[in-house]
Design a protein around this motif. Sequence first.
Motif, mmCIF file in Angstrom:
data_model
loop_
_atom_site.group_PDB
_atom_site.id
_atom_site.type_symbol
_atom_site.label_atom_id
_atom_site.label_comp_id
_atom_site.label_asym_id
_atom_site.label_seq_id
_atom_site.Cartn_x
_atom_site.Cartn_y
_atom_site.Cartn_z
ATOM 1 N N SER A 1 17.557 -48.756 33.036
ATOM 2 C CA SER A 1 18.289 -49.298 32.072
ATOM 3 C C SER A 1 18.780 -48.187 31.236
ATOM 4 C CB SER A 1 17.574 -50.071 31.236
ATOM 5 O OG SER A 1 17.113 -51.426 31.901
ATOM 6 N N ASP B 1 23.578 -54.489 34.614
ATOM 7 C CA ASP B 1 22.051 -54.147 33.939
ATOM 8 C C ASP B 1 21.229 -55.495 34.314
ATOM 9 O OD1 ASP B 1 19.477 -53.302 33.659
ATOM 10 O OD2 ASP B 1 19.946 -52.832 31.516
ATOM 11 N N GLU B 2 21.091 -55.553 35.238
ATOM 12 C CA GLU B 2 20.268 -56.772 36.124
ATOM 13 C C GLU B 2 20.861 -58.108 35.585
ATOM 14 O OE1 GLU B 2 16.064 -57.020 35.508
ATOM 15 O OE2 GLU B 2 15.824 -54.778 35.539
HETATM 16 MG MG LIG Z 1 15.970 -52.476 32.218
#
Ligand SMILES: [Mg+2]
Lengths: 298, 288, 365
Positions: free
Chosen positions: C43, C158-159
């Motif tokens: 991240s 991000d995910e």
């Molecule tokens: Mg993360």
Amino acid sequence: MKGWRPPAPFLLLLPAIVVLAAVVIIPLILSLYSSFTPFRLTQPASLYTFVGFRNYARILTDLEFWTAFGRTVLLLTVALNVEMLLGLGLAMLVEKATSGQRLLRTIMMFPMMFSPILVGFQFKFMFNDNIGLVNNALQSLGLTDQAIPWLIDGTLAFTAILVAEIWSSTSVFAILILAGLLAMPKEPIEAARVDGCTPWQTFRYVTWPFIMPFAYIAMTIRSLDVARAYDIVKIMTDGGPAKRTELLWTLVSRTAYADARMGLANAMAYVAILLSILFTVYFFRKLAAARTQIAAEW
Amino acid sequence: MNENTKARLNGLLLSAAHKIGLFLAMTVICLPGLWIVLASFRPTVEIMAKPPVWIPEDLSFDAYVAMFSGVGQGGIPVIEYFRNSLIISVTSTAIALAIGMAGGYAFARFRFKAKSSIFLGLMLTRTVPGIALSLPLFFVYSKLGIIDTHFGLIMAYVALNVPFTIWLIDGFFRQVPKDLAEAAQIDGCTRWQAFWQVEFPLAGPGIASAGIFAFLTSWNEFALASQLTRSVNSKTLPVGLLDYTAEFTIDWRGMCALAVIMIIPALVLTFIVQKHLVSGLTSGAVKG
Amino acid sequence: MATVSLEKLVKRYGAVEVVHGIDLDVADREFIALVGPSGCGKSTTLRMIAGLEPISGGNLRIGGKIVNDLPPRARNLAMVFQSYALYPHMTVRENMGFSLKIAGQKPEEIAPRVEEAAKTLDLTHLLDRRPSQLSGGQRQRVAMGRAIVRQPEVFLFDEPLSNLDAKLRTQMRVEIKKLHAKVQSTVIYVTHDQVEAMTLADRIVIMRDGHIEQVGTPEDVFQRPNSKFVAGFIGSPPMNLKDAEIADGHVVFSNGDRLPLPSRFRDRVTAGQKVTFGLRPDDLYPAGHGIHSGEDADVYRHDLRVILTEPLGNETLVFSDFGGAEWVGRMLNPRRLAPGEALPFCFDLSQAHLFDGETGKTLRG
Ligand SMILES: [Mg+2]
Ligand SMILES: Nc1ncnc2c1ncn2[C@@H]1O[C@H](COP(=O)(O)OP(=O)(O)OP(=O)(O)O)[C@@H](O)[C@H]1O
């Protein structure tokens, strides 16, 4: 059947209702009654003469009263708005600080600990034309060589009162708005930045909608005790010079205690109460709406 | 490359502006208070000096010594005032909290008729300006003979604080999930026990911050106190400040010293609970 | 042209360095997946690219231009957050059109683009709702829609699927793949789900503790892991990795069990060397229940005792005991096995991996 048992919430609220009834409602009813009499403290018997709306009629046509009324509304409007803006700025400054948050927050709350009457004396001291910090500083810096009559000139005195009032109450706004900023989720702000917002646009479109209810809360809390300003004014100018900073509350107290005309003063007080209630109900409404919106969406 | 330098420069400028802004704001906030503290240590001649003396030359505790040296020797009954203030503020805060907890719990946990109107009604009693209230209250109190007593002021302050206390505490109890109290009841607590064992500790910090507000209001109140007190029997510190004023003159030094005495307890108390104060206020007031 | 290059990119929080000078070149229109265990700095890296985190060292280029100090708005990229980060006080339509509105586009230009994106994502009937009135999957689609409407040069994810349930996740994975084929932007996609990475990405970047362990196509990282870490991270169930020692042309395990050393490793190891031996479950199967990948000569047969089985329907995972440790094998066309039963197993050594016992690096040529 053991007879009627009062519901639990009623029992729980009973003490509050009893106290408020005893200390607020009953005296207010009494004062409502006395506002229909020519009651003077010096003549107790006058409490039993009923004069109908004569006091109110006198107020309606009393220029002095309406000037004080207008001045009070002006003071509140200007003060609340400026406090709100400054509080917002202060909260954002503190929130952005990378270190020393704890210290900054404590300092920010500093003025809240000051009694309004103390604020009054403090600023009376600072704005004193002869020995006050403000004039001393201006003179030492060579900005002026005369003593500016801060508390003697009508407009200047009004400004000085405004400054004192703003100094003492900006904290309330700052603290609540800071709490809002801290409670705000960070992702929408980041999303806005990636979406191309400038810092100003991020504030305008994302941050502000979130912290608005907090501003309303602060407004409501403040409008609950706007009359604190009485203490400040009472000390700083006591409505003077020549009644040029007379506010509703100083006028009421002068009419009641100096002129001893309780009946008339109570009638005036009722108008002041009405004004407070209007302010409060207005902000309560706004607050309730904003609050449900936040609860539903954020 | 150029663009990057510009962006970085912009950032630096912004952070410098932020620091300066913060510094200025903090100065404006602190200055009046510091000025008072400073003045309380300076001799009157220095306060009154023309042209002003900026750098204090002669600091001493004289003002404090004089203040405590008793009536007649330039002192005021500060110990009595302090005692009155303390008794009145602490007692009224405790009572307001108890009443506020009951009321707040009722609003947070029960449904009943006209709930929001009752709530607004309670709040509105707080909007009555102290000065407007002091007129009839003075009259009632004189009839009851409780002018110039602790009891009279305590009652008045309880009434003053109950609405806001209810508001805050209501918010805090709403924060505590209902399930918890229910779980405790299933675990064998009575409702009363569930309240004290589960809900009360969880709402604790919030109740503490409500208490601070109530205390500060009582500690600092002037409009009512100035009408309902007469003598050292019940005069509080804010009223005591007036002892330093005469018809046309004010003993600034003495007043500043008394002001310092007044602020210290408020400062200490706020410091102790400041951590909960901000979060307490929001969750109490907003999420309600 | 939206290439993204990280050159010795460093991120420090105070004194702690969490990203240690990583290098990566992302080609235009490439789909890159960043994977790695929790806390490895995925991240953080993505947020540095977005401009949400200041860069502590090295350079970041987008389209060849250094953008280290530029604010996010000057980088022309779109990001989909794990928590979606929708604007709660705006309707879906306003959410999706927000970036265009900020860019100063006229409402009549914004509307068709929002409508089109909504159609692609099947959101048309939800356009006037607020995010709080949407399900998780719908919110996720709105977040994607918000990114597409912008038509940015670079997409950052991000995910994005980690908050969805398994079924929805599979479905959205397909949607993202279709979307990439259609919009043809460069994509950097952070995930800890290796299936997502394998199915979506052109290349996978495996990160560990702020370093890049390996960059390669899904096939690369699966079949030719550069290190023990990558070998263990990619693939499910994970590769059997067992410590062993080389002795007279064999791999010898702690309890003395041994496997022949595949010929391709013969001159890469010395006798007595400590190694880690790796074999994927697919390459360890009961005889007759698996597929040889290499020549018959590379298959080593040995009887193993079954400890436990996990039937998955079309296959069964078989846990058995060898070399003093537990190995996982995969049984195709499964039949019922009883724990304790001994049966002949095939070790497909043509697919075996060997890593240095100390450094964990591959010993493959
Ligand atoms: Mg993360
Ligand atoms: N603000 C911060 N201050 C200090 N350390 C931080 C900060 N933010 C992140 N870190 C550290 O940086 C490292 C990398 O964090 P990062 O969020 O990039 O991990 P990640 O790979 O995205 O993990 P996950 O899969 O759990 O999301 C972590 O060890 C984390 O503790």
